[in-house]
Design a protein around this motif. Structure first.
Motif, PDB file in Angstrom:
ATOM      1  N   GLU A  80       7.820   7.588 -10.936  1.00  0.00           N
ATOM      2  CA  GLU A  80       6.858   6.943 -10.252  1.00  0.00           C
ATOM      3  C   GLU A  80       7.338   6.715  -8.599  1.00  0.00           C
ATOM      4  OE1 GLU A  80       5.232   3.762 -13.722  1.00  0.00           O
ATOM      5  OE2 GLU A  80       7.157   3.355 -12.542  1.00  0.00           O
ATOM      6  N   ILE A  81       8.643   6.537  -8.455  1.00  0.00           N
ATOM      7  CA  ILE A  81       9.139   6.831  -6.966  1.00  0.00           C
ATOM      8  C   ILE A  81       9.017   8.140  -6.323  1.00  0.00           C
ATOM      9  CG2 ILE A  81      11.328   6.620  -5.675  1.00  0.00           C
ATOM     10  CD1 ILE A  81      12.132   4.074  -7.356  1.00  0.00           C
ATOM     11  N   GLY A  82       9.141   9.162  -7.441  1.00  0.00           N
ATOM     12  CA  GLY A  82       9.016  10.608  -7.050  1.00  0.00           C
ATOM     13  C   GLY A  82       7.526  10.789  -6.311  1.00  0.00           C
ATOM     14  N   LEU A  83       6.579  10.119  -7.275  1.00  0.00           N
ATOM     15  CA  LEU A  83       5.207  10.190  -6.515  1.00  0.00           C
ATOM     16  C   LEU A  83       4.798   9.684  -5.342  1.00  0.00           C
ATOM     17  CD1 LEU A  83       3.401  10.068 -10.075  1.00  0.00           C
ATOM     18  CD2 LEU A  83       3.488  11.895  -8.778  1.00  0.00           C
ATOM     19  N   LEU A  84       5.247   8.358  -5.143  1.00  0.00           N
ATOM     20  CA  LEU A  84       5.415   7.503  -4.085  1.00  0.00           C
ATOM     21  C   LEU A  84       6.059   8.344  -2.735  1.00  0.00           C
ATOM     22  CD1 LEU A  84       6.038   4.037  -5.650  1.00  0.00           C
ATOM     23  CD2 LEU A  84       3.993   4.694  -4.381  1.00  0.00           C
ATOM     24  N   ARG A  85       7.091   8.888  -3.127  1.00  0.00           N
ATOM     25  CA  ARG A  85       7.766   9.771  -1.867  1.00  0.00           C
ATOM     26  C   ARG A  85       6.746  10.762  -1.461  1.00  0.00           C
ATOM     27  NH1 ARG A  85      11.901  11.384  -4.859  1.00  0.00           N
ATOM     28  NH2 ARG A  85      13.405   9.617  -4.281  1.00  0.00           N
ATOM     29  N   GLU A  86       6.105  11.528  -2.357  1.00  0.00           N
ATOM     30  CA  GLU A  86       5.155  12.517  -2.001  1.00  0.00           C
ATOM     31  C   GLU A  86       4.094  11.920  -1.095  1.00  0.00           C
ATOM     32  OE1 GLU A  86       3.814  16.343  -1.344  1.00  0.00           O
ATOM     33  OE2 GLU A  86       5.607  15.464  -1.578  1.00  0.00           O
ATOM     34  N   ALA A  87       3.586  11.036  -1.562  1.00  0.00           N
ATOM     35  CA  ALA A  87       2.622  10.168  -1.037  1.00  0.00           C
ATOM     36  C   ALA A  87       2.826   9.817   0.238  1.00  0.00           C
ATOM     37  CB  ALA A  87       1.760   8.848  -1.756  1.00  0.00           C
ATOM     38  N   ASN A  88       3.888   9.311   0.529  1.00  0.00           N
ATOM     39  CA  ASN A  88       4.282   8.678   2.058  1.00  0.00           C
ATOM     40  C   ASN A  88       4.959   9.973   2.901  1.00  0.00           C
ATOM     41  OD1 ASN A  88       4.638   5.729   2.259  1.00  0.00           O
ATOM     42  ND2 ASN A  88       5.235   6.073   0.199  1.00  0.00           N
ATOM     43  N   PHE A 116      -0.964   7.069  -6.693  1.00  0.00           N
ATOM     44  CA  PHE A 116       0.197   6.438  -6.085  1.00  0.00           C
ATOM     45  C   PHE A 116      -0.306   6.433  -4.476  1.00  0.00           C
ATOM     46  CE2 PHE A 116       1.838   6.905 -10.149  1.00  0.00           C
ATOM     47  CZ  PHE A 116       2.604   5.513 -10.321  1.00  0.00           C
ATOM     48  N   TYR A 117       0.141   5.048  -3.965  1.00  0.00           N
ATOM     49  CA  TYR A 117      -0.354   5.024  -2.445  1.00  0.00           C
ATOM     50  C   TYR A 117       0.683   5.185  -1.383  1.00  0.00           C
ATOM     51  CZ  TYR A 117      -4.624   2.835  -3.728  1.00  0.00           C
ATOM     52  OH  TYR A 117      -6.133   2.696  -4.150  1.00  0.00           O
ATOM     53  N   GLY A 118       0.715   5.870  -0.353  1.00  0.00           N
ATOM     54  CA  GLY A 118       1.446   5.893   0.769  1.00  0.00           C
ATOM     55  C   GLY A 118       1.015   5.308   1.962  1.00  0.00           C
ATOM     56  N   ASP A 119       1.694   4.628   2.665  1.00  0.00           N
ATOM     57  CA  ASP A 119       1.268   3.655   3.692  1.00  0.00           C
ATOM     58  C   ASP A 119       2.256   3.643   4.734  1.00  0.00           C
ATOM     59  OD1 ASP A 119      -0.118   1.681   5.212  1.00  0.00           O
ATOM     60  OD2 ASP A 119       0.237   0.205   3.631  1.00  0.00           O
ATOM     61  N   SER A 120       2.012   3.714   6.013  1.00  0.00           N
ATOM     62  CA  SER A 120       2.908   3.696   7.327  1.00  0.00           C
ATOM     63  C   SER A 120       2.150   3.653   8.584  1.00  0.00           C
ATOM     64  CB  SER A 120       3.853   4.988   7.101  1.00  0.00           C
ATOM     65  OG  SER A 120       4.822   5.170   8.347  1.00  0.00           O
ATOM     66  N   ALA A 121       2.866   3.145   9.509  1.00  0.00           N
ATOM     67  CA  ALA A 121       2.160   2.913  10.881  1.00  0.00           C
ATOM     68  C   ALA A 121       3.261   3.218  11.877  1.00  0.00           C
ATOM     69  CB  ALA A 121       1.569   1.542  11.053  1.00  0.00           C
ATOM     70  N   VAL A 123       9.426   1.732   1.615  1.00  0.00           N
ATOM     71  CA  VAL A 123      10.642   1.745   1.217  1.00  0.00           C
ATOM     72  C   VAL A 123      10.875   1.735  -0.271  1.00  0.00           C
ATOM     73  CG1 VAL A 123      11.584   1.450   3.673  1.00  0.00           C
ATOM     74  CG2 VAL A 123      11.720  -0.388   1.799  1.00  0.00           C
ATOM     75  N   ALA A 124      11.872   2.380  -0.880  1.00  0.00           N
ATOM     76  CA  ALA A 124      12.392   2.022  -2.281  1.00  0.00           C
ATOM     77  C   ALA A 124      13.618   1.433  -2.245  1.00  0.00           C
ATOM     78  CB  ALA A 124      12.299   3.426  -2.892  1.00  0.00           C
ATOM     79  N   ILE A 125      13.814   0.393  -2.897  1.00  0.00           N
ATOM     80  CA  ILE A 125      15.225  -0.328  -3.151  1.00  0.00           C
ATOM     81  C   ILE A 125      15.761   0.706  -4.291  1.00  0.00           C
ATOM     82  CG2 ILE A 125      16.352  -2.270  -3.744  1.00  0.00           C
ATOM     83  CD1 ILE A 125      14.676  -2.663  -1.358  1.00  0.00           C
ATOM     84  N   THR A 126      17.104   1.195  -3.937  1.00  0.00           N
ATOM     85  CA  THR A 126      17.877   1.809  -4.922  1.00  0.00           C
ATOM     86  C   THR A 126      19.256   1.143  -5.189  1.00  0.00           C
ATOM     87  OG1 THR A 126      19.142   3.069  -2.991  1.00  0.00           O
ATOM     88  CG2 THR A 126      17.000   3.894  -3.689  1.00  0.00           C
ATOM     89  N   ASN A 127      19.952   1.617  -5.984  1.00  0.00           N
ATOM     90  CA  ASN A 127      21.103   1.279  -6.499  1.00  0.00           C
ATOM     91  C   ASN A 127      22.088   1.268  -5.225  1.00  0.00           C
ATOM     92  OD1 ASN A 127      20.701   0.567  -9.132  1.00  0.00           O
ATOM     93  ND2 ASN A 127      20.918   2.621  -9.612  1.00  0.00           N
ATOM     94  N   ASP A 128      21.895   2.037  -4.481  1.00  0.00           N
ATOM     95  CA  ASP A 128      22.763   2.213  -3.204  1.00  0.00           C
ATOM     96  C   ASP A 128      22.299   1.594  -1.832  1.00  0.00           C
ATOM     97  OD1 ASP A 128      24.723   3.956  -4.599  1.00  0.00           O
ATOM     98  OD2 ASP A 128      23.156   5.573  -4.359  1.00  0.00           O
ATOM     99  N   GLY A 129      21.072   1.014  -1.886  1.00  0.00           N
ATOM    100  CA  GLY A 129      20.327   0.231  -0.506  1.00  0.00           C
ATOM    101  C   GLY A 129      19.046   0.668  -0.761  1.00  0.00           C
ATOM    102  N   CYS A 130      18.657   1.406   0.115  1.00  0.00           N
ATOM    103  CA  CYS A 130      17.078   1.808   0.144  1.00  0.00           C
ATOM    104  C   CYS A 130      17.082   3.298   0.668  1.00  0.00           C
ATOM    105  CB  CYS A 130      16.380   0.984   0.788  1.00  0.00           C
ATOM    106  SG  CYS A 130      16.066   0.965   2.759  1.00  0.00           S
ATOM    107  N   GLU A 131      15.744   3.644   0.333  1.00  0.00           N
ATOM    108  CA  GLU A 131      15.408   5.044   0.789  1.00  0.00           C
ATOM    109  C   GLU A 131      14.060   4.673   1.505  1.00  0.00           C
ATOM    110  OE1 GLU A 131      13.708   9.025  -0.977  1.00  0.00           O
ATOM    111  OE2 GLU A 131      14.464   7.828  -2.321  1.00  0.00           O
ATOM    112  N   ILE A 132      13.692   5.392   2.698  1.00  0.00           N
ATOM    113  CA  ILE A 132      12.695   5.324   3.713  1.00  0.00           C
ATOM    114  C   ILE A 132      11.761   6.479   2.830  1.00  0.00           C
ATOM    115  CG2 ILE A 132      11.676   5.303   6.040  1.00  0.00           C
ATOM    116  CD1 ILE A 132      14.435   4.596   7.001  1.00  0.00           C
ATOM    117  N   LEU A 133      10.585   6.224   2.291  1.00  0.00           N
ATOM    118  CA  LEU A 133      10.050   7.110   1.748  1.00  0.00           C
ATOM    119  C   LEU A 133       8.734   7.768   2.770  1.00  0.00           C
ATOM    120  CD1 LEU A 133       8.835   5.202  -1.428  1.00  0.00           C
ATOM    121  CD2 LEU A 133      10.601   6.664  -1.188  1.00  0.00           C
ATOM    122  N   SER A 134       8.716   7.097   3.780  1.00  0.00           N
ATOM    123  CA  SER A 134       7.521   7.676   4.750  1.00  0.00           C
ATOM    124  C   SER A 134       8.357   7.994   6.223  1.00  0.00           C
ATOM    125  CB  SER A 134       6.841   6.395   5.269  1.00  0.00           C
ATOM    126  OG  SER A 134       7.438   5.183   5.584  1.00  0.00           O
TER     127      SER A 134
END
Length: 259
Positions: free
Chosen positions: A14-22, A107-112, A241-252
């Protein structure tokens, strides 16, 4: 997909699909930014956003959402968010905010982002810089072991220490199979409330909206466009952004984005 306190916890697929959307949203914002200059109609950006959605094979996320009529939110100067693209011409010294979303395989992507139009005032430059910086400071707190309000504190502290104000009426949000999911992500700390602990698999849209003057807003007669009550400038930056075990990943995040 699991739930925690009503919040959807996403798996790796699911995070992979959100990554592509963003990623698609980021690429659209890159192109829109390249077209910002004095003399351009704001409707040009809507037309461009529609064309790019077709090229990427995605659906505009905002169009039709609670009746919103456009793919793009295009807000100029005192317009905080949800501004309508129109025949309005951008002028030298304006600032313009683009809020863009798409739906990719459910899945949704959203950025500004906010862009300067030609040469802008020192005040407008500082406003955009501080808003962007506050977003990144909030994102730096988006990690396991922290709470939701660690993000809020970081944003509010940076904004207010630089003499600006944070809009209260609109906040960030969870994002996934819906554009707006739990939890709400305020850019200020509501008094007397304890923040939700952040867990790996949460995906959040963090979006400071910052003003030169009052943080109070009014809604125009179109029932969508929010403007500052004192009609002073406002800027808006957002990342998913996705919360990960190591911190977070900026998807957009994209190569063309200013960090």
């Amino acid at each position: 997909m699991k739930k925690y306190r009503g919040i959807f916890i996403k798996n790796e697929n699911e995070i992979g699909l959100l990554r592509e959307a963003n990623r698609i949203v980021a690429s659209i914002l890159d192109v829109l930014g390249e077209h910002v200059r004095p003399g351009v109609r704001t409707m040009h950006f809507e037309e461009l956003a529609q064309k790019l959605c077709q090229e990427h094979g995605v659906k505009p996320a905002f169009q039709g959402y609670y009746g919103y009529p456009f793919a793009l939110c295009c807000s100029v100067n005192e317009e905080v968010v949800h501004g309508f693209p129109s025949e309005r011409i951008l002028n030298e010294g304006d600032i313009v905010s683009f809020d863009m979303g798409v739906v990719y395989e459910g899945f949704y992507g959203d950025s500004a982002r906010t862009f300067p139009v030609g040469k802008v005032s020192d005040e407008a430059t500082r406003l955009m810089d501080v808003t962007r910086e506050s977003l990144m400071k909030g994102i730096a707190q988006a990690k396991p072991g922290n709470s939701l309000y660690d993000i809020s504190v970081a944003v509010q502290r940076h904004v207010e220490s630089n003499g600006f104000q944070v809009v209260r009426r609109f906040v960030g949000h969870g994002i996934g199979r819906a554009l707006h999911e739990k939890p709400e992500v305020p850019n200020f700390v509501p008094p007397g409330i304890t923040g939700v602990p952040l867990k790996p698999g949460m995906v959040l849209a963090i979006e400071p909206m910052v003003t030169v003057g009052t943080y109070e807003v009014e809604i125009l007669d179109d029932n969508w466009t929010a403007v500052t009550r004192d009609r002073k400038l406002s800027a808006h930056f957002e990342h998913s952004v996705a919360i990960t075990n190591d911190g977070c990943e900026i998807l957009s995040l994209s190569p063309g984005a200013v960090r």
